[in-house]
Design a protein around this motif. Structure first.
Motif, PDB file in Angstrom:
ATOM      1  N   GLY A  45      39.304 -37.957  40.380  1.00 16.01           N
ATOM      2  CA  GLY A  45      40.739 -38.965  40.935  1.00 16.01           C
ATOM      3  C   GLY A  45      39.578 -40.557  40.598  1.00 16.01           C
ATOM      4  O   GLY A  45      38.924 -40.830  40.490  1.00 16.01           O
ATOM      5  N   LYS A  46      40.122 -40.972  40.956  1.00 16.76           N
ATOM      6  CA  LYS A  46      40.492 -42.866  40.592  1.00 16.76           C
ATOM      7  C   LYS A  46      39.422 -43.499  42.653  1.00 16.76           C
ATOM      8  O   LYS A  46      39.350 -42.670  43.247  1.00 16.76           O
ATOM      9  CB  LYS A  46      41.802 -44.012  40.588  1.00 16.76           C
ATOM     10  CG  LYS A  46      41.937 -43.551  39.614  1.00 16.76           C
ATOM     11  CD  LYS A  46      43.653 -44.119  39.670  1.00 16.76           C
ATOM     12  CE  LYS A  46      44.793 -44.306  38.333  1.00 16.76           C
ATOM     13  NZ  LYS A  46      45.872 -45.321  37.954  1.00 16.76           N
ATOM     14  N   TRP A  47      38.428 -44.108  42.472  1.00 11.14           N
ATOM     15  CA  TRP A  47      38.252 -44.995  43.248  1.00 11.14           C
ATOM     16  C   TRP A  47      39.403 -45.845  44.310  1.00 11.14           C
ATOM     17  O   TRP A  47      39.630 -46.300  43.574  1.00 11.14           O
ATOM     18  CB  TRP A  47      36.948 -46.143  42.983  1.00 11.14           C
ATOM     19  CG  TRP A  47      35.831 -45.301  42.160  1.00 11.14           C
ATOM     20  CD1 TRP A  47      35.942 -44.925  40.644  1.00 11.14           C
ATOM     21  CD2 TRP A  47      34.617 -45.146  42.769  1.00 11.14           C
ATOM     22  NE1 TRP A  47      33.913 -44.814  40.636  1.00 11.14           N
ATOM     23  CE2 TRP A  47      33.450 -44.643  41.751  1.00 11.14           C
ATOM     24  CE3 TRP A  47      34.607 -44.474  43.968  1.00 11.14           C
ATOM     25  CZ2 TRP A  47      32.901 -43.678  41.751  1.00 11.14           C
ATOM     26  CZ3 TRP A  47      33.395 -43.566  44.750  1.00 11.14           C
ATOM     27  CH2 TRP A  47      32.328 -43.770  43.764  1.00 11.14           C
ATOM     28  N   SER A  48      38.469 -46.144  44.965  1.00  6.37           N
ATOM     29  CA  SER A  48      39.652 -46.060  46.324  1.00  6.37           C
ATOM     30  C   SER A  48      39.280 -48.195  46.489  1.00  6.37           C
ATOM     31  O   SER A  48      38.663 -48.217  45.451  1.00  6.37           O
ATOM     32  CB  SER A  48      39.821 -45.778  47.586  1.00  6.37           C
ATOM     33  OG  SER A  48      37.939 -46.148  48.463  1.00  6.37           O
ATOM     34  N   HIS A  49      39.660 -48.603  46.622  1.00  3.70           N
ATOM     35  CA  HIS A  49      39.267 -50.002  47.148  1.00  3.70           C
ATOM     36  C   HIS A  49      38.526 -49.694  47.639  1.00  3.70           C
ATOM     37  O   HIS A  49      38.828 -49.321  48.467  1.00  3.70           O
ATOM     38  CB  HIS A  49      40.658 -50.930  47.680  1.00  3.70           C
ATOM     39  CG  HIS A  49      42.181 -51.038  46.894  1.00  3.70           C
ATOM     40  ND1 HIS A  49      42.199 -50.711  45.064  1.00  3.70           N
ATOM     41  CD2 HIS A  49      43.242 -50.385  46.897  1.00  3.70           C
ATOM     42  CE1 HIS A  49      43.228 -51.207  44.583  1.00  3.70           C
ATOM     43  NE2 HIS A  49      43.921 -50.810  45.831  1.00  3.70           N
ATOM     44  N   TRP A  50      37.911 -51.500  47.589  1.00  7.17           N
ATOM     45  CA  TRP A  50      36.400 -52.025  48.354  1.00  7.17           C
ATOM     46  C   TRP A  50      37.368 -52.254  49.719  1.00  7.17           C
ATOM     47  O   TRP A  50      37.541 -52.521  50.147  1.00  7.17           O
ATOM     48  CB  TRP A  50      35.498 -53.206  47.365  1.00  7.17           C
ATOM     49  CG  TRP A  50      35.208 -52.629  45.883  1.00  7.17           C
ATOM     50  CD1 TRP A  50      35.190 -52.404  45.558  1.00  7.17           C
ATOM     51  CD2 TRP A  50      33.645 -52.266  46.132  1.00  7.17           C
ATOM     52  NE1 TRP A  50      34.700 -52.643  44.589  1.00  7.17           N
ATOM     53  CE2 TRP A  50      33.059 -51.992  45.177  1.00  7.17           C
ATOM     54  CE3 TRP A  50      33.111 -51.142  47.393  1.00  7.17           C
ATOM     55  CZ2 TRP A  50      32.263 -51.407  44.688  1.00  7.17           C
ATOM     56  CZ3 TRP A  50      31.873 -50.547  46.762  1.00  7.17           C
ATOM     57  CH2 TRP A  50      31.275 -50.753  45.604  1.00  7.17           C
ATOM     58  N   SER A  51      36.004 -51.603  51.254  1.00  6.88           N
ATOM     59  CA  SER A  51      36.390 -52.028  52.078  1.00  6.88           C
ATOM     60  C   SER A  51      36.108 -53.369  52.295  1.00  6.88           C
ATOM     61  O   SER A  51      35.337 -53.790  51.899  1.00  6.88           O
ATOM     62  CB  SER A  51      35.745 -50.773  52.956  1.00  6.88           C
ATOM     63  OG  SER A  51      34.595 -51.174  52.909  1.00  6.88           O
ATOM     64  N   HIS A  76      35.508 -45.213  47.893  1.00  7.35           N
ATOM     65  CA  HIS A  76      34.793 -44.132  47.580  1.00  7.35           C
ATOM     66  C   HIS A  76      36.120 -42.937  46.694  1.00  7.35           C
ATOM     67  O   HIS A  76      37.469 -43.849  46.588  1.00  7.35           O
ATOM     68  CB  HIS A  76      34.914 -42.715  48.773  1.00  7.35           C
ATOM     69  CG  HIS A  76      36.456 -42.854  49.482  1.00  7.35           C
ATOM     70  ND1 HIS A  76      37.015 -44.101  50.466  1.00  7.35           N
ATOM     71  CD2 HIS A  76      37.708 -41.973  49.165  1.00  7.35           C
ATOM     72  CE1 HIS A  76      38.109 -43.566  50.336  1.00  7.35           C
ATOM     73  NE2 HIS A  76      38.994 -42.045  50.562  1.00  7.35           N
ATOM     74  N   ARG A  77      36.103 -41.630  46.604  1.00  5.64           N
ATOM     75  CA  ARG A  77      37.072 -40.957  45.357  1.00  5.64           C
ATOM     76  C   ARG A  77      36.791 -39.472  46.143  1.00  5.64           C
ATOM     77  O   ARG A  77      35.444 -38.958  46.319  1.00  5.64           O
ATOM     78  CB  ARG A  77      36.145 -41.147  43.972  1.00  5.64           C
ATOM     79  CG  ARG A  77      35.397 -41.212  43.636  1.00  5.64           C
ATOM     80  CD  ARG A  77      34.413 -41.450  42.088  1.00  5.64           C
ATOM     81  NE  ARG A  77      33.265 -40.707  41.941  1.00  5.64           N
ATOM     82  CZ  ARG A  77      32.786 -40.422  40.864  1.00  5.64           C
ATOM     83  NH1 ARG A  77      33.327 -40.826  39.428  1.00  5.64           N
ATOM     84  NH2 ARG A  77      31.347 -40.218  40.833  1.00  5.64           N
ATOM     85  N   ARG A  78      37.493 -38.351  45.967  1.00  5.62           N
ATOM     86  CA  ARG A  78      37.745 -38.120  45.783  1.00  5.62           C
ATOM     87  C   ARG A  78      38.064 -36.256  44.122  1.00  5.62           C
ATOM     88  O   ARG A  78      38.246 -37.365  43.306  1.00  5.62           O
ATOM     89  CB  ARG A  78      39.458 -37.799  46.401  1.00  5.62           C
ATOM     90  CG  ARG A  78      39.422 -37.604  47.486  1.00  5.62           C
ATOM     91  CD  ARG A  78      40.494 -37.520  48.932  1.00  5.62           C
ATOM     92  NE  ARG A  78      40.602 -37.824  50.332  1.00  5.62           N
ATOM     93  CZ  ARG A  78      41.715 -37.857  50.739  1.00  5.62           C
ATOM     94  NH1 ARG A  78      42.693 -37.424  50.182  1.00  5.62           N
ATOM     95  NH2 ARG A  78      41.905 -37.795  51.789  1.00  5.62           N
ATOM     96  N   CYS A  79      37.386 -35.602  44.614  1.00  3.87           N
ATOM     97  CA  CYS A  79      37.307 -34.461  42.913  1.00  3.87           C
ATOM     98  C   CYS A  79      38.759 -33.571  43.563  1.00  3.87           C
ATOM     99  O   CYS A  79      38.278 -32.058  43.734  1.00  3.87           O
ATOM    100  CB  CYS A  79      36.140 -33.778  43.485  1.00  3.87           C
ATOM    101  SG  CYS A  79      35.651 -32.689  42.172  1.00  3.87           S
ATOM    102  N   ASP A  80      39.490 -34.320  43.437  1.00  2.44           N
ATOM    103  CA  ASP A  80      41.033 -34.070  42.911  1.00  2.44           C
ATOM    104  C   ASP A  80      42.223 -34.749  41.959  1.00  2.44           C
ATOM    105  O   ASP A  80      42.809 -33.526  42.150  1.00  2.44           O
ATOM    106  CB  ASP A  80      41.164 -34.068  44.505  1.00  2.44           C
ATOM    107  CG  ASP A  80      41.889 -35.451  44.704  1.00  2.44           C
ATOM    108  OD1 ASP A  80      41.857 -36.523  43.382  1.00  2.44           O
ATOM    109  OD2 ASP A  80      42.530 -36.501  45.392  1.00  2.44           O
ATOM    110  N   HIS A  81      41.363 -33.911  40.522  1.00  2.00           N
ATOM    111  CA  HIS A  81      42.205 -34.548  39.641  1.00  2.00           C
ATOM    112  C   HIS A  81      41.317 -33.311  38.293  1.00  2.00           C
ATOM    113  O   HIS A  81      41.255 -34.222  37.166  1.00  2.00           O
ATOM    114  CB  HIS A  81      42.508 -35.764  39.268  1.00  2.00           C
ATOM    115  CG  HIS A  81      43.072 -36.440  38.125  1.00  2.00           C
ATOM    116  ND1 HIS A  81      44.731 -36.672  38.415  1.00  2.00           N
ATOM    117  CD2 HIS A  81      43.249 -37.147  37.218  1.00  2.00           C
ATOM    118  CE1 HIS A  81      44.938 -37.299  37.743  1.00  2.00           C
ATOM    119  NE2 HIS A  81      44.079 -37.352  36.776  1.00  2.00           N
TER     120      HIS A  81
END
Length: 357
Positions: free
Chosen positions: A157-163, A177-182
């Motif tokens: 999926g898409k990258w989250s915003h930088w912390s 981070h990103r998730r393997c959900d797409h």
């Protein structure tokens, strides 16, 4: 045909006893007995009637006959037997057709996931017969099929915003981070390849640096070469030195402690003189002594002893001795108002001596 009339007639002419063949020979019957008796016989059977059931095997039909061939007359006997009879009758009923079971005609169009497959059926359960209705509905159908779920490979999926930066000042790091959900991997599909997290450095204003003490220096020399003294050590606020508005070090830059050496040599010192001792005589002039010790302080740790005498003496002066008075055994002397009084026979004599001899 039997003619009972002839026998009756003969019995009538040859009147004899018991010859009447069962006919009453009363005068009023003689005339009628002369007429011929006709027994009844069945006529032909009528045609069969309709079957009681329109179809099937449980019906029956009926036919009749009449006792009219001839009708019994003049005392003739009636027909013997039944005037009707039944016969089973049956005819096939119409059989409406019914569908048999569906049978696979074509296998599923796919090996995984969603597809279609064809089924066929026959109008044979039972088949239509004797004018029965045909089966209604299609003989072929198409149905969805799903042999097994297809393997789905995972995709990121898409990258989250930088912390936010991990520090409030200075150099830190920020994450995403990103998730393997797409989609997510399923049914044996491959997982996503690559990392699910990333890190990068972030740089903010320099942080205030509070000062820190350096190590203490070695202890300095003792302030004395013998006995107890004091020694000192130092430290600096340089580990690190305060910077960018940081606080200075808290505490002293110098420390001190007692130091213990070998005892110093102690030279002896004279104590106070003792009181003068008694005079060496009780009358006239004598000598009296006094002493002192080398104990104030006593010499120690290699110190020098006292210099001088430990004993002193001086002259002592008493009253003159008395030699012309009463014997000693009758002289009682007391000290009274500074004078030696001799009491003899209760007579008081003033004397200048201290003791009577």
């Amino acid at each position: 045909m039997e003619t009972r009339a002839t026998s009756v007639f003969l019995c009538f002419i040859v009147i004899a006893s018991d010859c009447y063949a069962g006919v009453d020979l009363h005068p009023r019957f003689l005339l009628s007995s002369v007429q011929q008796a006709i027994d009844g016989y069945w006529g032909d059977w009528a045609t069969w009637g309709s079957c009681s059931e329109s179809c099937g095997t449980h019906g029956y039909r009926l036919r009749t006959r009449a006792c009219d061939n001839p009708v019994p007359k003049n005392g003739g006997k009636p027909c013997s037997g039944a005037d009707s009879e039944m016969s089973p009758c049956f005819s096939p009923c119409p059989v409406d057709g019914h569908w048999g079971s569906w049978n696979a005609m074509k296998l599923c169009s796919v090996t995984c996931g969603n597809g279609t497959e064809e089924y066929a059926r026959s109008c044979d359960n039972p088949a239509p017969a004797h004018g029965g209705k045909q089966c209604s509905g299609p003989s072929v159908k198409v149905s969805p099929c799903s042999p097994s779920p297809c393997a789905i490979d995972g995709n990121w999926g898409k990258w989250s915003h930088w912390s936010a930066c991990s520090v409030s000042c200075g150099n830190g790091a920020e994450y995403r981070h990103r998730r393997c959900d797409h989609p997510s991997p399923s049914h044996g599909g491959r997982a996503c390849s690559g990392s699910s997290a990333q890190t990068q450095s972030c740089h903010l204003n320099a942080c205030p640096v509070n000062g820190g003490w350096s190590h203490w220096s070695a202890w300095g020399h003792c302030s004395v070469t013998c006995n107890d003294g004091v020694q000192h050590r130092t430290r600096t606020c340089s580990n690190p030195a305060p910077s960018h508005g940081g606080h200075g070090c808290i505490g002293a830059t110098q420390g001190s402690q007692s130091c213990h050496n070998n005892p110093c040599p102690v030279n002896g010192g004279w104590g106070h003189w003792s009181a003068w001792g008694h005079c060496s005589v009780t009358c006239n002039d004598g000598v009296q002594h006094r002493t002192r010790t080398c104990s104030n302080p006593a010499p120690s740790h290699g110190g020098h002893g006292c210099i001088g005498a430990t004993q002193g003496s001086q002259s002592c002066h008493n009253n003159p001795c008395c030699h012309d008075k009463m014997p000693q055994n009758i002289c009682v002397a007391i000290w009274y108002t500074g004078r030696c009084i001799e009491i003899v026979g209760r007579v008081e004599c003033a004397k200048t001596c201290i003791y009577c001899h």
